[in-house]
Scaffold this motif. Structure first.
Motif, PDB file in Angstrom:
ATOM      1  N   CYS A  93     -37.853  -6.039 -36.003  1.00  0.00           N
ATOM      2  CA  CYS A  93     -38.626  -7.181 -36.440  1.00  0.00           C
ATOM      3  C   CYS A  93     -38.627  -8.284 -35.380  1.00  0.00           C
ATOM      4  CB  CYS A  93     -37.958  -7.641 -37.725  1.00  0.00           C
ATOM      5  SG  CYS A  93     -38.286  -9.280 -38.181  1.00  0.00           S
ATOM      6  N   ASN A  95     -39.616 -11.462 -36.314  1.00  0.00           N
ATOM      7  CA  ASN A  95     -39.694 -12.724 -37.065  1.00  0.00           C
ATOM      8  C   ASN A  95     -38.297 -13.321 -37.213  1.00  0.00           C
ATOM      9  OD1 ASN A  95     -42.507 -12.171 -37.678  1.00  0.00           O
ATOM     10  ND2 ASN A  95     -41.695 -10.572 -39.021  1.00  0.00           N
ATOM     11  N   CYS A  97     -37.347 -15.122 -40.390  1.00  0.00           N
ATOM     12  CA  CYS A  97     -37.456 -15.723 -41.723  1.00  0.00           C
ATOM     13  C   CYS A  97     -36.114 -16.316 -42.143  1.00  0.00           C
ATOM     14  CB  CYS A  97     -37.832 -14.673 -42.758  1.00  0.00           C
ATOM     15  SG  CYS A  97     -39.181 -13.607 -42.273  1.00  0.00           S
ATOM     16  N   CYS A 100     -34.167 -14.237 -44.690  1.00  0.00           N
ATOM     17  CA  CYS A 100     -33.881 -12.843 -44.351  1.00  0.00           C
ATOM     18  C   CYS A 100     -32.510 -12.423 -44.902  1.00  0.00           C
ATOM     19  CB  CYS A 100     -33.893 -12.672 -42.836  1.00  0.00           C
ATOM     20  SG  CYS A 100     -33.559 -10.976 -42.363  1.00  0.00           S
ATOM     21  N   LYS A 116     -32.775  -5.286 -38.000  1.00  0.00           N
ATOM     22  CA  LYS A 116     -33.903  -5.704 -38.848  1.00  0.00           C
ATOM     23  C   LYS A 116     -35.071  -4.788 -38.554  1.00  0.00           C
ATOM     24  CE  LYS A 116     -32.700 -10.549 -38.647  1.00  0.00           C
ATOM     25  NZ  LYS A 116     -33.186 -11.884 -38.316  1.00  0.00           N
ATOM     26  N   THR A 131     -44.307  -6.593 -41.863  1.00  0.00           N
ATOM     27  CA  THR A 131     -45.062  -7.853 -41.788  1.00  0.00           C
ATOM     28  C   THR A 131     -46.338  -7.751 -40.951  1.00  0.00           C
ATOM     29  OG1 THR A 131     -43.863  -8.590 -39.841  1.00  0.00           O
ATOM     30  CG2 THR A 131     -42.948  -9.223 -41.999  1.00  0.00           C
TER      31      THR A 131
END
Ligand code: SF4
Length: 442
Positions: A93, A95, A97, A100, A116, A131
């Motif tokens: 990933c 990102n 977040c 998370c 992730k 995503t």
């Protein structure tokens, strides 16, 4: 990180009476290529195997390469299982977040617990959410060409600035264009919205659900369904995050907002379309919707309707319960305290069988620092804390939702074997209603 180079796929299991076992495949062998093509993942493997004549290049455990020719029906499975679905590595990933769950774990665990994934292949194969922020042009093309549909997409918000704020990634703002891309190709997604109070709730939630509903049209709606899920927070979350836990009042507000949108969707789309996870009702202390509400349970793996579905399946199967079991047996059924009340009818029916005693132990997770916990979040440490020193009967009935997919390991990395040893009781994993009943009566 992106993917690494392709590794020959390590075979971990050869199914008995399969083509592979007839040929003499063994665990430890590695599959290099099929008809000269190196599979990148299980999707390529399945695609390449859908042929009647296969030439397999295989590396055995001693390092010797073999060429094997096979003739089979095009849809016949070879009977091989591999150590991973991704032979060229996981797409991670990009990102950050704040909600998370990976970042909300305690430090000092096995490195792989902090990986992730945001991999469209896992989404297609196992329904995990992605995503779409990290896909290369080549990967978009592959989704289109191989028709990898449906995928499961974490949308969270359709307004570019709100989604970018949530994912902490400027690339996150392209979601509506991406949904259009799916629509143009008649490919489908199931969406999820994790509601973070103060960020994507209220008018933003309404905007998101209305925008997504625009894609629920035609014979193959690009957005097939949406799950609305409350943000889950743990005591390990970074102190500087901007998140607010979902209170019972907030849960009641979201329930009423989404129920009223559902009325509109039913009228305009012919489907409830956007579904509330069971957890909202548990947090708000409200009755779950009736079973008829859930249509064909499109988001059951996301905790939407799973309680109702379990109760329905149990009542359908309860006819199999005998009047009596012999010899008598006693079990402890461990669940999250969020479902304690809902599962009382099941408990009563099991205990009406003469000779069968099932005691429910409903726990919250001290590990994550929660006072109300859904079953799937209980960890091995929570079970030790909640069960040690109690009389547990012949065995523990353990819902497999507490375990990682395909493993005998809890979210805190403890194995069921370690737990059994610590509490000195056998553990019987329970995968569903049939298994629960069979374990109790057979
Ligand atoms: S996309 Fe998923 S894995 Fe990545 S940071 Fe967000 S919650 Fe974590």
């Amino acid at each position: 990180m992106s993917k690494t180079s392709i590794h020959p796929a390590l075979i971990t299991k050869v199914l008995p009476d399969s083509i592979a076992s007839e040929i003499g495949f063994e665990p430890g062998d590695r599959l290099i290529a099929i008809n000269g093509n190196q599979p990148r993942d299980l999707i390529d493997y399945q695609f390449l195997c859908a042929d009647e004549v296969l030439s397999l290049t295989v590396l055995d455990a001693t390092g010797k390469t073999h060429q094997i020719e096979i003739e089979k029906d095009y849809d016949e499975d070879l009977g091989l299982e591999f150590d991973t679905a991704l032979f060229d590595g996981l797409i991670q990933c990009n990102n950050r977040c704040s909600f998370c769950f990976i970042d909300q774990q305690p430090p000092g665990k096995r490195q792989s617990l902090y990986l992730k994934d945001d991999d469209y292949r896992l989404s297609f194969l196992y329904g995990s959410y992605l995503t779409l922020t990290n896909l290369s042009q080549q990967e978009w093309e592959r989704i289109s060409q191989m028709r990898l549909s449906p995928l499961y997409v974490s949308v969270h918000a359709t307004e570019p600035e709100v989604r970018s704020r949530l994912l902490k990634n400027p690339r996150a703002g392209q979601i509506l264009q991406q949904l259009k891309w799916f629509q143009e190709r008649r490919l489908q997604i199931h969406a999820q919205v994790v509601v973070c109070p103060g960020i994507n709730d209220g008018v933003h939630l309404e905007r998101t659900l209305l925008d997504l509903a625009q894609f629920h049209t035609g014979e193959v709606p690009a957005v097939a369904s949406v799950a609305v899920v409350p943000v889950g927070l743990t005591r390990f979350r970074p102190t500087e995050d901007e998140l607010t836990p979902v209170s019972p009042e907030k849960a009641a507000e979201v329930i009423s907002q989404v129920l009223s949108l559902q009325d509109k969707f039913r009228a305009s789309l012919g489907s409830t379309f956007a579904w509330l996870a069971d957890e909202w009702f548990l947090i708000a202390g409200q009755e779950l919707p009736p079973e008829s509400h859930y249509e064909d349970y499109p988001q059951i793996d996301n905790g939407v309707g799973s309680i109702r579905s379990f109760l329905r399946q149990f009542s359908d199967a309860a006819g199999q319960l005998p009047q009596q079991v012999s010899p008598p047996r006693k079990f402890t059924w461990v669940v999250g305290n969020a479902v304690e009340k809902a599962f009382q009818p099941v408990l009563q029916q099991l205990n009406s069988v003469v000779g069968l005693e099932v005691k429910m132990v409903a726990l919250c997770s001290h590990y994550w620092g929660q006072t109300i916990t859904v079953t799937g979040l209980l960890t091995g440490q929570d079970l030790i804390q909640g069960l040690q020193g109690r009389y547990l009967g012949d065995a523990i009935l353990l819902p497999v939702t507490m375990l990682k997919h395909g493993e005998y390991r809890f979210l805190d990395d403890m194995t069921t074997e370690e737990l059994a040893h610590q509490i000195d009781t056998s553990i019987l994993p329970v995968g569903g209603v049939e298994e629960l009943i069979n374990l109790c009566i057979k």
